[in-house]
Motif scaffolding. Structure first.
Motif, PDB file in Angstrom:
ATOM      1  N   GLN A  99     128.431-142.470  25.777  1.00 40.67           N
ATOM      2  CA  GLN A  99     128.977-141.240  26.364  1.00 40.67           C
ATOM      3  C   GLN A  99     128.748-140.054  25.428  1.00 40.67           C
ATOM      4  O   GLN A  99     128.926-140.176  24.212  1.00 40.67           O
ATOM      5  N   ASP A 100     128.389-138.908  25.997  1.00 44.36           N
ATOM      6  CA  ASP A 100     128.298-137.681  25.213  1.00 44.36           C
ATOM      7  C   ASP A 100     129.704-137.172  24.931  1.00 44.36           C
ATOM      8  O   ASP A 100     130.551-137.134  25.830  1.00 44.36           O
ATOM      9  N   VAL A 101     129.945-136.813  23.687  1.00 44.25           N
ATOM     10  CA  VAL A 101     131.254-136.338  23.241  1.00 44.25           C
ATOM     11  C   VAL A 101     131.027-135.080  22.408  1.00 44.25           C
ATOM     12  O   VAL A 101     130.064-134.991  21.657  1.00 44.25           O
ATOM     13  N   VAL A 102     131.934-134.121  22.535  1.00 38.99           N
ATOM     14  CA  VAL A 102     131.907-132.936  21.685  1.00 38.99           C
ATOM     15  C   VAL A 102     133.218-132.905  20.907  1.00 38.99           C
ATOM     16  O   VAL A 102     134.299-132.883  21.500  1.00 38.99           O
ATOM     17  N   ASN A 103     133.111-132.943  19.574  1.00 35.96           N
ATOM     18  CA  ASN A 103     134.286-132.862  18.707  1.00 35.96           C
ATOM     19  C   ASN A 103     134.431-131.445  18.174  1.00 35.96           C
ATOM     20  O   ASN A 103     133.435-130.825  17.787  1.00 35.96           O
ATOM     21  N   HIS A 104     135.667-130.974  18.124  1.00 33.88           N
ATOM     22  CA  HIS A 104     136.001-129.676  17.535  1.00 33.88           C
ATOM     23  C   HIS A 104     136.922-129.975  16.358  1.00 33.88           C
ATOM     24  O   HIS A 104     138.044-130.449  16.552  1.00 33.88           O
ATOM     25  N   GLU A 105     136.441-129.705  15.149  1.00 28.31           N
ATOM     26  CA  GLU A 105     137.182-130.083  13.955  1.00 28.31           C
ATOM     27  C   GLU A 105     137.146-128.971  12.920  1.00 28.31           C
ATOM     28  O   GLU A 105     136.326-128.063  12.981  1.00 28.31           O
ATOM     29  N   ARG A 106     138.050-129.095  11.985  1.00 28.66           N
ATOM     30  CA  ARG A 106     138.101-128.228  10.810  1.00 28.66           C
ATOM     31  C   ARG A 106     137.788-129.127   9.624  1.00 28.66           C
ATOM     32  O   ARG A 106     138.253-130.268   9.570  1.00 28.66           O
ATOM     33  N   GLU A 107     137.021-128.600   8.680  1.00 24.60           N
ATOM     34  CA  GLU A 107     136.568-129.440   7.577  1.00 24.60           C
ATOM     35  C   GLU A 107     136.634-128.685   6.264  1.00 24.60           C
ATOM     36  O   GLU A 107     136.332-127.496   6.197  1.00 24.60           O
ATOM     37  N   THR A 108     137.029-129.419   5.241  1.00 27.40           N
ATOM     38  CA  THR A 108     136.954-128.944   3.865  1.00 27.40           C
ATOM     39  C   THR A 108     136.023-129.879   3.117  1.00 27.40           C
ATOM     40  O   THR A 108     136.193-131.099   3.179  1.00 27.40           O
ATOM     41  N   ILE A 109     135.042-129.304   2.449  1.00 26.21           N
ATOM     42  CA  ILE A 109     134.142-130.072   1.590  1.00 26.21           C
ATOM     43  C   ILE A 109     134.233-129.470   0.196  1.00 26.21           C
ATOM     44  O   ILE A 109     134.023-128.265   0.018  1.00 26.21           O
ATOM     45  N   VAL A 110     134.578-130.306  -0.774  1.00 27.84           N
ATOM     46  CA  VAL A 110     134.657-129.858  -2.167  1.00 27.84           C
ATOM     47  C   VAL A 110     133.371-130.276  -2.868  1.00 27.84           C
ATOM     48  O   VAL A 110     132.988-131.445  -2.825  1.00 27.84           O
ATOM     49  N   PHE A 111     132.720-129.303  -3.480  1.00 24.84           N
ATOM     50  CA  PHE A 111     131.493-129.537  -4.232  1.00 24.84           C
ATOM     51  C   PHE A 111     131.776-129.412  -5.721  1.00 24.84           C
ATOM     52  O   PHE A 111     132.633-128.615  -6.128  1.00 24.84           O
ATOM     53  N   ALA A 112     131.055-130.170  -6.526  1.00 22.33           N
ATOM     54  CA  ALA A 112     131.149-130.060  -7.988  1.00 22.33           C
ATOM     55  C   ALA A 112     129.737-129.896  -8.543  1.00 22.33           C
ATOM     56  O   ALA A 112     128.804-130.588  -8.111  1.00 22.33           O
ATOM     57  N   ARG A 113     129.603-128.982  -9.494  1.00 19.15           N
ATOM     58  CA  ARG A 113     128.299-128.776 -10.125  1.00 19.15           C
ATOM     59  C   ARG A 113     128.049-129.908 -11.108  1.00 19.15           C
ATOM     60  O   ARG A 113     128.866-130.212 -11.971  1.00 19.15           O
ATOM     61  N   GLN A 114     126.902-130.541 -10.959  1.00 19.63           N
ATOM     62  CA  GLN A 114     126.507-131.670 -11.792  1.00 19.63           C
ATOM     63  C   GLN A 114     125.861-131.165 -13.084  1.00 19.63           C
ATOM     64  O   GLN A 114     125.450-130.012 -13.168  1.00 19.63           O
ATOM     65  N   PRO A 115     125.735-132.010 -14.093  1.00 22.89           N
ATOM     66  CA  PRO A 115     125.120-131.585 -15.359  1.00 22.89           C
ATOM     67  C   PRO A 115     123.718-130.995 -15.186  1.00 22.89           C
ATOM     68  O   PRO A 115     123.323-130.112 -15.949  1.00 22.89           O
ATOM     69  N   ASP A 116     122.995-131.456 -14.157  1.00 26.89           N
ATOM     70  CA  ASP A 116     121.650-130.925 -13.921  1.00 26.89           C
ATOM     71  C   ASP A 116     121.660-129.633 -13.104  1.00 26.89           C
ATOM     72  O   ASP A 116     120.608-129.090 -12.770  1.00 26.89           O
ATOM     73  N   GLY A 117     122.859-129.124 -12.768  1.00 24.08           N
ATOM     74  CA  GLY A 117     122.987-127.877 -12.017  1.00 24.08           C
ATOM     75  C   GLY A 117     123.097-128.063 -10.512  1.00 24.08           C
ATOM     76  O   GLY A 117     123.421-127.129  -9.783  1.00 24.08           O
ATOM     77  N   GLN A 118     122.825-129.254 -10.017  1.00 22.64           N
ATOM     78  CA  GLN A 118     122.921-129.546  -8.588  1.00 22.64           C
ATOM     79  C   GLN A 118     124.383-129.560  -8.158  1.00 22.64           C
ATOM     80  O   GLN A 118     125.260-130.009  -8.894  1.00 22.64           O
ATOM     81  N   TRP A 119     124.652-129.086  -6.950  1.00 26.10           N
ATOM     82  CA  TRP A 119     125.991-129.126  -6.377  1.00 26.10           C
ATOM     83  C   TRP A 119     126.063-130.300  -5.402  1.00 26.10           C
ATOM     84  O   TRP A 119     125.316-130.348  -4.429  1.00 26.10           O
ATOM     85  N   LEU A 120     126.931-131.264  -5.687  1.00 26.32           N
ATOM     86  CA  LEU A 120     127.135-132.412  -4.811  1.00 26.32           C
ATOM     87  C   LEU A 120     128.548-132.380  -4.244  1.00 26.32           C
ATOM     88  O   LEU A 120     129.495-131.959  -4.926  1.00 26.32           O
ATOM     89  N   ALA A 121     128.686-132.851  -3.020  1.00 29.48           N
ATOM     90  CA  ALA A 121     130.006-132.959  -2.407  1.00 29.48           C
ATOM     91  C   ALA A 121     130.758-134.114  -3.065  1.00 29.48           C
ATOM     92  O   ALA A 121     130.205-135.197  -3.249  1.00 29.48           O
TER      93      ALA A 121
END
Length: 131
Positions: A99-121
């Motif tokens: 079945q096709d479904v449409v979700n409506h959500e609110r989201e928080t994603i926290v990112f941290a800068r890694q030693p190599d400068g990359q930002w990962l969630a």
């Protein structure tokens, strides 16, 4: 816009693009292995990326879960040193149980800068958006 703001928003966009096309490798690569996840449709916290990957695989096999598309609106970003808090509303087109479904959500994603400068969630919290 600062360089860090641009880098975090780019990381968020890459994560959301991968999610929206059901590209599991690129999607999960956007998370640190130690990332945690809180979803309104689960009765427990997923304490690692591997735990979320296993849950996702279960949804695919048991429920026929597939992401068709997602749209991000009402975006905000807060930088706190080497941590960034990204919030948004997300509308997701899915297939579940044929079945096709449409979700409506609110989201928080926290990112941290890694030693190599990359930002990962490092944390994701998803809640239903009441309309």
């Amino acid at each position: 816009m600062t360089d860090h703001t641009t880098a975090v928003l780019s990381a968020a966009d890459a994560l959301l693009t991968a999610f929206g096309r059901h590209d599991t490798k690129a999607y999960f690569d956007a998370f640190a292995p130690s990332a945690t996840f809180i979803f309104h449709n689960l009765d427990r916290i997923l304490s690692t990326r591997a735990a979320y990957e296993a849950e996702w695989a279960l949804w695919e096999s048991r429920d026929g879960f597939r992401v068709k598309a997602c749209r991000s609106t009402n975006r905000a970003l807060q930088l706190v040193g080497d941590v960034a808090i990204f919030t948004h509303a997300v509308e997701t087109d899915l297939v579940i149980g044929g079945q096709d479904v449409v979700n409506h959500e609110r989201e928080t994603i926290v990112f941290a800068r890694q030693p190599d400068g990359q930002w990962l969630a490092v944390h994701e919290h998803l809640s239903q958006l009441l309309t």
